[in-house]
Design a protein around this motif. Structure first.
Motif, PDB file in Angstrom:
ATOM      1  N   ARG A 178       0.968  -1.002   0.008  1.00 20.76           N
ATOM      2  CA  ARG A 178      -0.116   0.019  -0.046  1.00 20.76           C
ATOM      3  C   ARG A 178       0.892   1.307  -0.160  1.00 20.76           C
ATOM      4  N   GLY A 179       0.555   2.208  -0.791  1.00 26.16           N
ATOM      5  CA  GLY A 179       1.279   3.419  -0.748  1.00 26.16           C
ATOM      6  C   GLY A 179       2.547   3.277  -1.596  1.00 26.16           C
ATOM      7  N   ALA A 180       2.952   2.255  -2.324  1.00 21.18           N
ATOM      8  CA  ALA A 180       4.064   2.177  -3.067  1.00 21.18           C
ATOM      9  C   ALA A 180       3.752   2.548  -4.678  1.00 21.18           C
ATOM     10  N   ASP A 181       4.523   3.586  -5.042  1.00 20.25           N
ATOM     11  CA  ASP A 181       4.447   3.784  -6.533  1.00 20.25           C
ATOM     12  C   ASP A 181       5.008   2.938  -7.458  1.00 20.25           C
ATOM     13  N   GLN A 182       4.790   3.211  -8.612  1.00 19.06           N
ATOM     14  CA  GLN A 182       5.391   2.092  -9.593  1.00 19.06           C
ATOM     15  C   GLN A 182       6.852   2.276  -9.664  1.00 19.06           C
ATOM     16  N   ALA A 183       7.570   3.355  -9.468  1.00 22.33           N
ATOM     17  CA  ALA A 183       8.916   3.296  -9.507  1.00 22.33           C
ATOM     18  C   ALA A 183       9.442   2.780  -8.651  1.00 22.33           C
ATOM     19  N   SER A 184       8.726   2.414  -7.418  1.00 24.46           N
ATOM     20  CA  SER A 184       9.334   1.807  -6.202  1.00 24.46           C
ATOM     21  C   SER A 184       9.326   0.411  -6.253  1.00 24.46           C
ATOM     22  N   LEU A 185       8.318  -0.135  -7.173  1.00 23.52           N
ATOM     23  CA  LEU A 185       8.221  -1.494  -7.384  1.00 23.52           C
ATOM     24  C   LEU A 185       8.744  -2.141  -8.848  1.00 23.52           C
ATOM     25  N   ASP A 186       8.827  -1.361  -9.634  1.00 22.57           N
ATOM     26  CA  ASP A 186       9.811  -1.812 -10.781  1.00 22.57           C
ATOM     27  C   ASP A 186      11.050  -1.486 -10.921  1.00 22.57           C
ATOM     28  N   PRO A 187      11.827  -2.556 -10.741  1.00 25.03           N
ATOM     29  CA  PRO A 187      13.509  -2.371 -10.587  1.00 25.03           C
ATOM     30  C   PRO A 187      13.954  -1.999 -11.993  1.00 25.03           C
ATOM     31  N   THR A 188      13.252  -2.376 -13.139  1.00 26.66           N
ATOM     32  CA  THR A 188      13.791  -1.710 -14.377  1.00 26.66           C
ATOM     33  C   THR A 188      13.878  -0.529 -14.654  1.00 26.66           C
TER      34      THR A 188
END
Lengths: 512, 945
Positions: A178-188
């Motif tokens: 919750r509260g994680a944006d895409q930049a946070s979750l997409d390591p590429t």
């Protein structure tokens, strides 16, 4: 049904690493590896800057690729839905580490087996929450039953905006953010700059990116944030695996050409068709086996592949294919020794199938590696087959130096054919569009870290020079086996260079 | 099963069974005894529970203590990492005495008896020769309440020195000038607006308890404002990150204050009732009638220049944001919770105005000790009285409390080596205790020179759990325990509640439990000492001081031994059990009853739970009614303040009339103030109210600063050559995983964090021609250091920053190792000192396999040594920020180089001393000010020669 999952609240997470340490303590995790860690990214331009914290760990996937690929069921599903592991079964093959698209697993240097977060299942068993959950100052980590709509995390998932990591891999992760944006979750989409990380060193396990003066990390195409902290995830399959691909290609290819020669009517050539090919194949199969066993972190447990085999794993299926192929080679050899043309003729098609299976099964194994999109290309199977053909041709043109080999011209065409097919397939691969992950991998292979090796080794030495040499020897009708043999040798060396860059580039894309 | 609990049920702590993590999925039962204690890795004093494996008698892991009211079972990374410190292969396990020259690194192991005998003899000699003030206890992390104070009082030694002036002196003056209490205690959980000039979501006191409640409040809709020139993790989570120019924070705060007054959203009734506005008008605006109606106009006049536009120019924060924040604050009277402790206070000259101006907003909104507001520490902290008394101190040690700094809050510890060099005194016996001044303080080489000089420091005893740069130069290195190995009581004002937490030697307690029968703990007897149970012979100060006091005064003739005698075992030293049993039974309200209800003695109760919440009403204690009997005999002055005879409140002013003057720990002895006909507790200030006008500052040499005001910092940006290569260096920032010296002994913490590159903005990197990852030379007033650059958008251009924590070193390969220390060599040529980094961290073989797995090399740069002392002339605070020149490294420069000229340090010292304003009224310090070991009034008299 109980299906336990995690809710990680990035809104509450303050990036304090208490969870990292509590986990190290609970499981006595050695230095250098982590079951859980906190990734920091930075975005923006002063003064509109952000730093974000996100906890990374195993996603307890409902469709866990690590479980599918684990050859000995060391990774298994517990009754409560947790993806758990059984140390005693692990042979340390590291397939799981390539199957996982999340960097969840590591090899524990203490036990030389694969470990990962198992939601502290030993604590759950006595009714205690995981160590990370109880230590967290802001209660940002919660477990809950996803099959219970009234559980706290089910309610949050139902009503709040939540996200998961890498959903496109279809692993059905059970860790929600919750509260994680895409930049946070997409390591590429994030990268560590060459300046390094906020308060830890970078190592070979942390790929970094140059950022010249006057530029920003986000000037790099596709990069939206700078990674300020993460843990190292070193490559696990290196030259032993690349090597095994070549030795296996030779083993398979030799028999392919031998079978071709039988079909062309040379089943009575005891040396070049009956006896020597299965021996060469046997030697290279042996080398293949040795490379595989030596690459294991628990080499003495290699027999678990058979005694505790997990049939869904292509590592196991491949082992059986290799065994079947070995049997075919053995029988062929007997046929050769006994000068039995019949045996050879009977075995010709099975040999072709077994050889194709031997060379090609790795495409399916790599296909189970959800963490390595580059390896999941549908072109991999044809490439492996083409390489087997190349290897077979190469082996034979080299044999031609030491003994009488029939159908030399055909064999040279086989070599040329294999090389050309490989070249064409690689060309298609490089020009086709893929996911960002694939693009990054291909970029690493052709423009980045492995570019020299790929172009000079894989393409020039492995394809261009051998093709040229064979064309010359065919066109000029050169009798001497020297030039084609050189071509064959170069083709094999180049094959290794290509495979090695392919294997490494595939692992070079960050997964967390 | 989906119903999980967080912690093993309390009833099963003595005998708890869970499953072995490593054997899983095989279910192997492990049997544990859980013994609680209190963390020692920062001042927050969070609860911990240690797990003893009943088969091996070793601690296997450390978790949080659910019984602890502040930490509530949760911890930061440093809490569970305590186990690393207990089992670190490099920790000091036995008492050591130096062999050979100081700093030569040769040590012999001695017995505790020998240490006690020798040190006791020295102190005895010093005291009997009236050289009491040559004994000094210099404490970094106290981690306890008043225990050592009592010991020093028993010895008659005004010997308490501290680290306060490298930490919080500025903030303390800021707060105490308002309310007497010198620390904030914010009720974050109930606040609507949280204003931090701090980094409380990652560091500082009290990080863990604060972070819990700040995040709770945020989730409930509170807005968080964080002021910091660099993007701290706290700034990253805040709704507003305000990267002010360092030192301009008071300007920003006064602009907000002005907006609150201008827009009339300030809490007028509170300000009228509880500030000394009458005095304010009388002193600053004699032209106006002394009535409430004059106040608003007077304040608008005073703060006329602090417009949002002016604030934008000075601070760099745009006017829209300033107005938005002022509006936000104005919308939530009484629910404004703020905090400053270090940060801008610790960095800047005049930084005490940061806390003063920040708390001004609390006062203006009426958010003082309200639900959701900020209280004073004394309102929420609970310090149990010691079970045995002690005599008062009657002397005054000018090495700690020099004449030049009458208002310092507190000891001028950074100046100690300079004072010794000037011949102001010498030290017979100097205890450095969980303190590493050579490394942590500014001007470390001046410290090294002084500590090496046996004529200035005759005997140096390092009381420390770990090796450090300072203990290397000591004469005795005596290992004192970490959280699992010592006894202390702590209490901190973490939130709106009162609690105490007990730290104990869990090894000792485990032995009691294991050796007990039928649920009763074993009695270890009067001769038990913690070193019998702790790893090696690690001891603890509580017992050390008791036994040392007996060595100082074996027959009691010096009047010291009587304060350390056992009642239970006459003729023997008081035991730890006795000391704490009595404290818990008699001096902690509610504890005896709670223990009785649980069927245990108070001591057993606390040994089993380790924490206790003291029943209290945390809000608005100043409004509490005071019983008329308390003001009997008092004189009531025109402002309604009751002044007690025999206290500073009624003192004649005659310097010869001090013998019978009774001083209070804080305040001038006034018991109450009458407001609107009611007798109220008020504040412990001279006016009994919140002092908008500080008569103390006015009367003690600083009339220009009597009201909240911005003082330009010594690193004010407009005074600097920012177009050239001058920048502001901010070295005060800390990170969530490390703490000063002692976290270097934790492998997990150092694996996570071991590097402190210089943060600089990419614009600055370009301007200064610093390459990607380039080496940078930072030149300060007294030297330079060489560090690596880290470009980030998360810092104000013009400011560069390197975290405080790294840069540790050792001088020998195999000695004084830690997970954070590299190897260095130090040379000097006259007053020029050079530290060269030989290598960072390297894997090596030890009893812990993990030392072979060290994968990092960097151990940082010792930047502090290149900072000269910069004592704020009022508070004494070391103003940490530096004006530096930032240039690419020069040929020959190597990473980790530190070069300092101590002659320049001395010049700088003299320069800053010239800013001070010594007392002119014959007294050393205001009577009402708090002071550790507050002596009798007669000691306050300045000698007339």
């Amino acid at each position: 049904m109980t299906r336990l999952g995690f809710l990680l609240d990035s809104d509450s997470c303050i990036g304090c690493h208490a969870c990292t340490v509590a986990c190290k303590s609970e499981h006595d995790v050695p230095l250098g590896v982590n079951r859980t860690w906190v990734k920091y990214i930075e975005t923006g331009t002063f003064p509109d800057v952000a730093r974000k914290f996100n906890v990374m760990r195993c996603n307890q996937c409902d469709d866990a690729p690590c479980m599918a690929i684990c050859p000995t069921s060391a990774l298994f599903r517990a009754d409560n839905g947790v993806v758990d592991f059984q140390d005693d079964n692990c042979i340390g093959c590291k397939s799981c580490m390539n199957a996982c698209p999340y960097d969840a697993l590591y090899i524990n240097p203490d036990t030389s087996t694969a470990h990962k977060c198992n939601m502290c299942n030993h604590r759950l068993a006595v009714g205690l929450e995981p160590s990370c959950q109880i230590v967290c100052p802001t209660e940002a980590i919660k477990i809950g039953d996803l099959d219970d709509p009234t559980s706290e995390i089910s309610r949050i998932i139902a009503r709040d905006d939540v996200a998961v990591r890498t959903p496109e891999q279809n692993t059905k992760p059970k860790v929600y953010y919750r509260g994680a944006d895409q930049a946070s979750l997409d390591p590429t989409r994030t990268a560590i700059a060459n300046d390094g990380m906020i308060w830890a060193e970078t190592t070979p396990g942390h790929p970094t990116m140059p950022v010249p003066l006057g530029m920003k990390p986000t000037d790099e195409e596709g990069v939206v944030a700078r990674t300020a902290y993460t843990t190292a995830h070193p490559m696990t399959w290196k030259e032993k695996v690349s090597g095994y691909l070549v030795t296996k290609a030779i083993a398979a290819g030799v028999m392919l050409v031998a079978a071709l020669l039988v079909l062309m009517g040379h089943s009575d050539d005891q040396a070049a068709v009956g006896v020597v090919p299965p021996m060469v194949s046997g030697v290279f199969l042996g080398l293949t086996g040795i490379l595989l066993v030596v690459d294991l972190k628990q080499p003495t447990r290699f027999h678990y592949l058979i005694t505790r085999g997990n049939w869904s794993s292509w590592l196991v299926r491949g082992a059986y294919i290799l065994m079947a192929f070995a049997i075919v080679c053995g029988l062929w050899w007997i046929g050769g020794l006994t000068e039995s043309a019949t045996i050879l003729k009977v075995l010709a098609i099975p040999a072709v199938l077994a050889a194709a299976g031997t060379a090609g099964y790795t495409a399916f194994l790599f296909g189970q590696c959800e963490g390595r999109d580059l390896w999941q290309t549908p072109l991999l199977l044809p490439v492996l087959l083409a390489q087997a053909v190349t290897a077979g041709g190469a082996a034979y043109v080299i044999l031609d130096l030491f003994m009488d080999v029939p159908e030399v011209t055909a064999i040279r065409w086989v070599l040329l054919g294999g090389v050309s097919a490989t070249a064409a397939l690689i060309a298609i691969e490089l020009t086709s569009k893929g996911s960002r992950h694939v693009e990054l991998a291909v970029g690493a292979m052709t423009k980045g870290k492995y570019a020299q090796q790929f172009w000079w080794g894989g393409v020039v030495v492995g394809l261009v020079l051998p093709a040229t040499a064979v064309i010359v020897s065919l066109a000029a009708d050169i009798d001497s086996p020297a030039l084609p043999a050189l071509a064959g040798l170069l083709a094999l060396i180049g094959m290794f260079a290509y495979e090695d860059s392919f294997v490494r580039a595939g692992q070079s894309v960050p997964l967390s | 099963m989906t119903d999980f609990r967080k912690y093993p049920p309390f009833e099963e702590w003595h005998d708890w069974t869970e499953l072995d993590a490593k054997a899983w999925p095989d279910k192997v039962e492990k049997n544990y005894t859980l013994v609680p204690t209190t963390c020692f890795n920062c001042e927050a004093g969070c609860g911990l529970v240690t797990y003893f494996d009943r088969d091996t008698d070793e601690i296997v892991k450390i978790e949080g203590n659910p019984e602890h009211p502040a930490s509530r079972g949760r911890n930061c990374a440093k809490g569970p990492a305590t186990i690393n410190q207990v089992y670190d292969p490099e920790r000091i396990l036995y008492p050591l005495k130096r062999v050979g020259e100081r700093g030569s690194g040769d040590w012999e192991r001695i017995t505790w008896d020998q240490a006690l005998d020798e040190i006791g003899a020295r102190i005895r000699k010093a005291i009997s020769e009236d050289r009491n003030n040559e004994i000094m206890y210099h404490v970094g992390r106290p981690g306890e309440e008043g225990y050592t104070d009592r010991v020093l009082k028993a010895w008659g030694v005004d010997g308490h020195n501290s680290h306060t002036n490298i930490c919080s002196s500025n903030a303390r003056i800021g707060y105490q000038s308002w309310m007497g209490h010198d620390r904030p205690s914010s009720d974050f959980a109930n606040a609507k607006v949280i204003f931090l000039i701090s980094a409380h979501l990652e560091s500082g006191h009290y990080f863990n308890p604060h972070a819990q409640r700040i995040v709770e409040a945020k989730a409930a809709g509170a807005k968080v404002i964080c002021v910091d020139p660099r993007l701290s993790n706290t700034g990253a989570k805040a709704d507003f990150w305000l990267p002010t120019w360092p030192g301009t924070e008071p300007f920003l705060l006064l602009a907000i204050a002005r907006l609150l007054i201008e827009s009339e959203t300030w809490n007028e009734s509170f300000v009228k009732r509880w500030t000394n506005w009458e005095t304010y008008l009388e002193q600053t605006r004699p032209d106006l009638p002394v009535e409430w109606e004059s106040v608003r106009g007077a304040m608008l006049d005073e703060y006329a220049e602090y417009t949002p536009e002016a604030a934008e120019q000075k601070t760099g924060i745009d006017t829209d944001t300033i107005r938005e924040i002022a509006e936000l604050i104005g919308e939530h009277p009484t629910k404004f919770a703020s905090h400053n402790w270090r940060a801008a206070g610790a960095g800047n000259m005049g930084g005490w105005q940061v806390a003063r101006c920040l708390f001004f907003l609390n006062v203006l909104t009426g958010s003082v000790a309200t639900k959701g507001g900020t209280a004073g520490n004394g309102m929420n902290k609970f310090k149990p009285a010691a079970p045995i008394g002690a005599p008062g101190i009657t002397s005054w040690n000018e090495l700690e409390w020099p004449k030049e700094f009458p208002l310092s809050y507190h000891e001028m510890s950074i100046l100690l080596p300079h004072f010794l060099n000037e011949g102001r005194g010498k030290l017979d016996t100097y205890f450095s205790r969980v303190y590493n001044p050579i490394w942590t303080n500014p001007d470390g080489f001046t410290w090294m020179e002084a500590l090496k000089d046996e004529s200035k420091v005759e005997c140096h005893v390092a009381l420390t759990p770990t090796w450090s740069e300072t203990s290397w130069f000591a004469d005795y290195v005596l290992p004192m325990g970490v959280a699992a190995e010592r006894h202390d009581i702590v209490s901190y004002e973490t939130h709106a509640a009162k609690w105490i937490s007990f730290r104990q030697s869990v090894f000792r307690r485990y032995a009691e439990i294991k050796g007990g029968t039928d649920g009763e703990s074993a009695d270890l007897g009067p001769d038990a000492r913690s070193y019998d149970y702790n790893p090696g012979e690690v001891w603890e100060e509580n017992e050390f001081w008791i036994d040392l006091s007996w060595r100082i005064d074996p027959d009691g003739s010096m009047g010291i031994r009587q304060w350390f005698e056992s009642e239970e075992y006459p003729g023997k030293p008081v035991t730890i059990d006795e000391y704490y049993a009595k404290t818990f039974a008699e001096n902690v309200p509610g504890l005896a009853d709670a223990a009785a209800a649980a069927g245990q003695s108070p001591l057993e109760y606390m040994r089993d739970r380790s924490a206790f919440e003291v029943p209290a009403d945390p809000y608005e204690p100043y409004e509490r009614a005071v019983d008329p009997s308390a003001v009997e005999g008092c004189l009531k002055d025109e402002s309604g303040v009751f002044r007690k005879p025999g206290t500073p409140g009624t003192w004649s002013g005659d310097l010869d009339d001090l013998d019978d003057l009774k001083l209070s720990p804080l305040g001038d002895g006034s018991p109450a103030i009458e407001i609107d006909g009611e007798i109220k507790e008020g504040f412990p200030t001279p006016s009994k109210k919140l002092e908008l006008f500080s008569t103390t500052l006015a009367e003690w040499g600083w009339p220009e600063y009597a009201t909240p005001k911005w003082i330009p910092s010594h690193v004010h940006w407009e005074d600097m050559d920012l177009a050239g290569n001058e920048r502001i260096l901010l070295p005060t920032f800390r990170i969530p995983t490390l703490i000063h010296t002692r976290s270097a002994n934790s492998k997990w913490l150092n694996e996570i964090s071991h590097r402190h590159p210089l943060w600089l903005h990419p614009e600055d990197a370009e301007m200064l021609e610093i390459e990607e990852n380039g080496l940078v030379r930072i030149t300060t007033r007294i030297g330079h250091f060489v560090i690596q650059a880290w470009r980030t958008e998360g810092i104000r251009p013009g400011v560069v920053a390197a975290s405080h924590h790294m840069g540790r070193w050792r001088l020998e390969e195999d000695k004084a190792r830690s997970w954070g220390a590299g190897k260095a060599s130090i040379t000097n040529d006259g007053t020029t000192w050079k530290l060269k980094r030989e290598h960072g961290n390297e894997p090596y073989k030890s009893d812990d396999e993990d030392t072979e797995r060290i994968w990092w090399k960097d151990t940082g740069v010792h930047q502090n040594a290149t900072f000269c002392v910069q004592p704020d002339p009022i508070s004494g605070m070391q103003c940490w920020h530096q004006r530096v020149r930032v240039t690419p490294a020069e040929p020959g420069d190597e990473y980790g180089d530190v070069v300092v000229d101590t002659a320049k340090s001395h010049e700088a010292y003299l320069d800053w001393m010239s800013n001070t304003r010594p007392s002119t009224n014959g007294l050393r310090r205001p009577f009402w000010y708090a002071r550790p070991l507050k002596p009798a009034a007669t000691a306050y008299r300045l000698p007339t020669d």
